[in-house]
Design a protein around this motif. Structure first.
Motif, PDB file in Angstrom:
ATOM      1  N   PRO B 172       0.808  -1.215   0.000  1.00 24.09           N
ATOM      2  CA  PRO B 172       0.000   0.000   0.000  1.00 24.09           C
ATOM      3  C   PRO B 172       0.849   1.276   0.000  1.00 24.09           C
ATOM      4  O   PRO B 172       1.970   1.275   0.466  1.00 24.09           O
ATOM      5  CB  PRO B 172      -0.810  -0.108   1.290  1.00 24.09           C
ATOM      6  CG  PRO B 172      -0.179  -1.143   2.130  1.00 24.09           C
ATOM      7  CD  PRO B 172       0.703  -1.966   1.262  1.00 24.09           C
ATOM      8  N   ALA B 173       0.234   2.350  -0.527  1.00 27.12           N
ATOM      9  CA  ALA B 173       0.956   3.616  -0.659  1.00 27.12           C
ATOM     10  C   ALA B 173      -0.032   4.778  -0.617  1.00 27.12           C
ATOM     11  O   ALA B 173      -1.238   4.588  -0.765  1.00 27.12           O
ATOM     12  CB  ALA B 173       1.726   3.629  -1.984  1.00 27.12           C
ATOM     13  N   VAL B 174       0.521   5.964  -0.409  1.00 24.24           N
ATOM     14  CA  VAL B 174      -0.272   7.192  -0.468  1.00 24.24           C
ATOM     15  C   VAL B 174       0.151   7.959  -1.718  1.00 24.24           C
ATOM     16  O   VAL B 174       1.338   8.194  -1.936  1.00 24.24           O
ATOM     17  CB  VAL B 174      -0.044   8.089   0.771  1.00 24.24           C
ATOM     18  CG1 VAL B 174      -0.822   9.394   0.637  1.00 24.24           C
ATOM     19  CG2 VAL B 174      -0.444   7.355   2.050  1.00 24.24           C
ATOM     20  N   ILE B 175      -0.834   8.341  -2.530  1.00 27.53           N
ATOM     21  CA  ILE B 175      -0.561   9.135  -3.726  1.00 27.53           C
ATOM     22  C   ILE B 175      -1.272  10.469  -3.572  1.00 27.53           C
ATOM     23  O   ILE B 175      -2.418  10.508  -3.111  1.00 27.53           O
ATOM     24  CB  ILE B 175      -1.038   8.382  -4.983  1.00 27.53           C
ATOM     25  CG1 ILE B 175      -0.121   7.177  -5.228  1.00 27.53           C
ATOM     26  CG2 ILE B 175      -1.077   9.300  -6.205  1.00 27.53           C
ATOM     27  CD1 ILE B 175      -0.578   6.243  -6.297  1.00 27.53           C
ATOM     28  N   THR B 176      -0.595  11.574  -3.914  1.00 27.76           N
ATOM     29  CA  THR B 176      -1.309  12.852  -3.927  1.00 27.76           C
ATOM     30  C   THR B 176      -1.438  13.343  -5.366  1.00 27.76           C
ATOM     31  O   THR B 176      -0.494  13.275  -6.154  1.00 27.76           O
ATOM     32  CB  THR B 176      -0.657  13.933  -3.025  1.00 27.76           C
ATOM     33  OG1 THR B 176       0.531  14.437  -3.642  1.00 27.76           O
ATOM     34  CG2 THR B 176      -0.325  13.397  -1.643  1.00 27.76           C
ATOM     35  N   ALA B 177      -2.639  13.800  -5.682  1.00 30.64           N
ATOM     36  CA  ALA B 177      -3.012  14.104  -7.065  1.00 30.64           C
ATOM     37  C   ALA B 177      -2.663  15.525  -7.447  1.00 30.64           C
ATOM     38  O   ALA B 177      -2.950  16.473  -6.717  1.00 30.64           O
ATOM     39  CB  ALA B 177      -4.513  13.888  -7.246  1.00 30.64           C
ATOM     40  N   ASP B 178      -2.043  15.677  -8.607  1.00 33.32           N
ATOM     41  CA  ASP B 178      -1.801  17.004  -9.169  1.00 33.32           C
ATOM     42  C   ASP B 178      -2.855  17.293 -10.238  1.00 33.32           C
ATOM     43  O   ASP B 178      -3.655  16.423 -10.610  1.00 33.32           O
ATOM     44  CB  ASP B 178      -0.379  17.110  -9.736  1.00 33.32           C
ATOM     45  CG  ASP B 178       0.170  18.530  -9.612  1.00 33.32           C
ATOM     46  OD1 ASP B 178      -0.622  19.472  -9.737  1.00 33.32           O
ATOM     47  OD2 ASP B 178       1.378  18.680  -9.379  1.00 33.32           O
ATOM     48  N   LEU B 179      -2.803  18.520 -10.743  1.00 32.66           N
ATOM     49  CA  LEU B 179      -3.834  19.031 -11.649  1.00 32.66           C
ATOM     50  C   LEU B 179      -4.053  18.195 -12.904  1.00 32.66           C
ATOM     51  O   LEU B 179      -5.171  18.008 -13.357  1.00 32.66           O
ATOM     52  CB  LEU B 179      -3.388  20.433 -12.054  1.00 32.66           C
ATOM     53  CG  LEU B 179      -4.431  21.422 -12.466  1.00 32.66           C
ATOM     54  CD1 LEU B 179      -5.384  21.678 -11.320  1.00 32.66           C
ATOM     55  CD2 LEU B 179      -3.738  22.715 -12.874  1.00 32.66           C
ATOM     56  N   ARG B 180      -2.971  17.699 -13.482  1.00 32.88           N
ATOM     57  CA  ARG B 180      -3.104  17.065 -14.790  1.00 32.88           C
ATOM     58  C   ARG B 180      -3.266  15.552 -14.738  1.00 32.88           C
ATOM     59  O   ARG B 180      -3.147  14.873 -15.756  1.00 32.88           O
ATOM     60  CB  ARG B 180      -1.922  17.463 -15.673  1.00 32.88           C
ATOM     61  CG  ARG B 180      -2.148  18.819 -16.324  1.00 32.88           C
ATOM     62  CD  ARG B 180      -0.923  19.363 -16.992  1.00 32.88           C
ATOM     63  NE  ARG B 180      -0.009  19.913 -16.019  1.00 32.88           N
ATOM     64  CZ  ARG B 180      -0.088  21.155 -15.560  1.00 32.88           C
ATOM     65  NH1 ARG B 180      -1.020  21.969 -16.008  1.00 32.88           N
ATOM     66  NH2 ARG B 180       0.765  21.588 -14.674  1.00 32.88           N
ATOM     67  N   LEU B 181      -3.604  15.029 -13.551  1.00 31.79           N
ATOM     68  CA  LEU B 181      -3.824  13.581 -13.449  1.00 31.79           C
ATOM     69  C   LEU B 181      -5.041  13.172 -14.281  1.00 31.79           C
ATOM     70  O   LEU B 181      -5.042  12.140 -14.941  1.00 31.79           O
ATOM     71  CB  LEU B 181      -4.001  13.200 -11.971  1.00 31.79           C
ATOM     72  CG  LEU B 181      -4.153  11.728 -11.628  1.00 31.79           C
ATOM     73  CD1 LEU B 181      -2.968  10.913 -12.110  1.00 31.79           C
ATOM     74  CD2 LEU B 181      -4.327  11.547 -10.116  1.00 31.79           C
TER      75      LEU B 181
END
Lengths: 313, 249
Positions: B172-181
């Protein structure tokens, strides 16, 4: 005395110019004694550049292949292993610092002061919120370490006449294997780097196409300037994302910023408001960019920019 | 994977021109339009697309805030999330406390992936995702613009100042989303009706029994120093002259 540990940013070869601005911030903490930490595969030149920065007492240089790609999960435990001796742990508010510093803060059990734009006293700082529409003064708790990121555009770089001691540092913390660096894909160019250029020419959606953006590149080359773009121009696909200037892109402070066909949305303005002189060229005289421009020219950019190019010959 | 957890924060809508209260004690939020933090909306959209590709079974959205945050969770359910959890608190938690609260939810839900926005557009702290990954002892991939799953890991393209970084993290992991995802979908009326029947559980903040954290106190608020409006020139010759006067050419 306030002992400050500043984490240097670099690309594996050169010290990032933001570091000299972060030193200026650190030096404004009352009684600051500043050490700079360099974590790199090959740290020699980077550490030497850091040691040349005025106000720096000492450079701690750590070399290991695991530092390739500057992974936050690798760096944060190494930084925390040093933190015991310091009252402040600072990094730049760039994508590098934003990635690693909250990890440091979490390991130390504190919140982070993000985007420091001024140091008001030992524990109080000013920082922008709501994309720069509001400035808040915050106070960090008295009995805990301060972990913070520095908004480099708010500071002038310190000079480079120093020769601080460089101490080698062994890697102390364990390196996790759950995160692996694969590659950096950067659009290398011969133009001055957008982040540190003294002059920047930027284009917006009004350019209309990737081809028309050539007008911006030509003018930039004539002025020996870096090239930037608004979010609208990036989203429209005219230029790659690393050229984006604004709250969600680069925050820059060149001596001269020329905004061409950029309306001036708040999120863009946040990225340039520390620029020395802002020039705006836009066909809409009501465009908000004119409210903050030092010199404004209303008109058709497709006529004005070639004219300006010729006038600079 | 079985489950993806997505964080949704209720914030002042990004179109609102935010103003400081007259006495400098805060920001005017009375009667102001509130929305899901735009980066969180992108995080949810990505989770939904992963599920629609058959790579995940359940999407759980979680918010931390007052009872009013139920509106944003309902919007998340209408977008397509399966279930919602509100950690209810009248006080806005600091990023470290928010990360601790999310970790409690992780311990109860055991997701293989957590996606959050890269930052909330109110306080612009950009800390919670990284702190959560740290406390969880798991990898993070911040400012993500592209995800490619293979087996128990995900290859993430990250938007960094130098261009794009590609890293690989184990789940498992944590991903943070940027604008162009991605570009989030619009919610359709029938989905809003359907969302009313989806489960939304409320957990009082005190039930999480979190330690007190050393919050950074907001002392005062002020508008930014205004740049003064400069001069207008008539033509290119005027512009060149003005720049020469300033010693810039």
């Amino acid at each position: 005395m306030a002992k400050v540990l500043l984490i240097a940013e670099h690309d594996g070869e050169n010290l990032n110019p933001n570091t000299a601005k972060c030193v200026a911030c650190a030096a404004s903490i009352p009684g600051a004694e500043i050490d700079v930490a360099v974590f790199a595969e090959s740290a020699g030149d980077i550490a030497a550049a850091a040691a040349s920065l005025e106000s720096v007492s000492r450079v701690l240089s750590s070399e290991d292949p695991a530092y390739r790609g500057a992974l936050a999960a690798v760096l944060a435990p190494q930084i925390v292993a040093l933190a015991d001796n310091y009252d402040y742990v600072l990094g730049p508010s760039t994508t590098f610092g934003k990635d690693v510093m909250p990890r440091v803060a979490a390991l130390l059990g504190v919140n982070q002061v993000s985007d420091i734009m001024s140091v008001e006293s030992e524990r109080t700082f000013k920082r922008p919120i709501y994309a720069g529409s509001v400035i808040v003064t915050v106070e960090a708790p008295a009995d805990a370490k301060v972990v913070g990121t520095v908004r480099a555009a708010s500071y002038r770089a310190v000079g480079a006449g120093n020769s601080a001691a460089v101490d080698s540092l062994a890697m102390t913390a364990e390196v996790p294997d759950h995160t692996r660096f694969i590659a950096t894909e950067s659009g290398k160019s011969d133009r001055p780097d957008l982040q540190s250029a003294a002059r920047v020419v930027a284009g917006g959606r009004a350019l209309g196409s990737a081809e028309n953006f050539d007008l911006i590149y030509k003018l930039a080359d004539k002025l020996d300037a870096g090239v930037g773009a608004s979010r609208a121009a990036v989203d429209a696909g005219y230029v790659p994302n690393e050229l984006q200037v604004g709250q969600t892109g680069r925050i820059i402070a060149p001596d001269l910023y020329i905004a061409i066909g950029i309306s001036g949305a708040i999120q863009h303005v946040t990225g340039i408001k520390d620029a020395g002189t802002i020039v705006a060229i836009n066909k809409d005289e009501e465009a908000p960019i004119f409210e903050i421009a030092d010199v404004g020219l209303v008109g058709d950019l497709f006529k004005i920019v070639p004219e300006l190019n010729d006038a600079l010959d | 994977m079985e489950k993806i957890l997505v964080g949704l924060k209720r914030v002042v809508d990004y179109n609102v021109r935010v103003r400081v209260k007259g006495d400098g004690s805060g920001v005017e939020t009375e009667g102001v339009k509130m929305s899901i933090n735009p980066f969180d909306e992108i995080a949810l959209e990505e989770a939904l697309r992963i599920k629609e590709r058959g790579e995940a079974n359940e999407i759980v959205v979680v918010s931390i805030g007052s009872g009013e945050s139920q509106q944003q969770l309902r919007t998340g359910l209408a977008m397509g999330a399966d279930r919602a959890i509100l950690v209810e608190t009248a006080e806005e938690p600091d990023p470290l406390s928010a990360a601790r609260a999310l970790l409690e939810i992780i311990n109860r839900e055991n997701p293989e992936l957590v996606i959050l926005g890269k930052q909330a557009i109110d306080n612009d702290n950009a800390q919670t995702g990284q702190m959560l990954a740290t406390l969880w002892g798991r990898p993070q991939a911040t400012f993500a613009s592209k995800l490619e799953f293979s087996g128990d890991s995900v290859r993430v393209t990250r938007e960094v100042d130098a261009g794009l970084d590609v890293i690989e993290v184990d789940l498992p992991a944590v991903i943070t989303a940027d604008l162009r995802l991605n570009e989030p979908r619009y919610v359709k009326l029938p989905d809003i009706m359907k969302a009313k029947k989806k489960p939304l559980d409320t957990i009082p903040w005190v039930d999480l029994a979190l330690p007190a954290s050393p919050a950074i106190a907001a002392v005062s608020f002020e508008p930014p120093a205004a740049r003064e409006r400069g001069i207008m020139v008539e033509d290119v010759a005027g512009l060149v002259g003005a720049l020469k006067d300033k010693g810039l050419l």
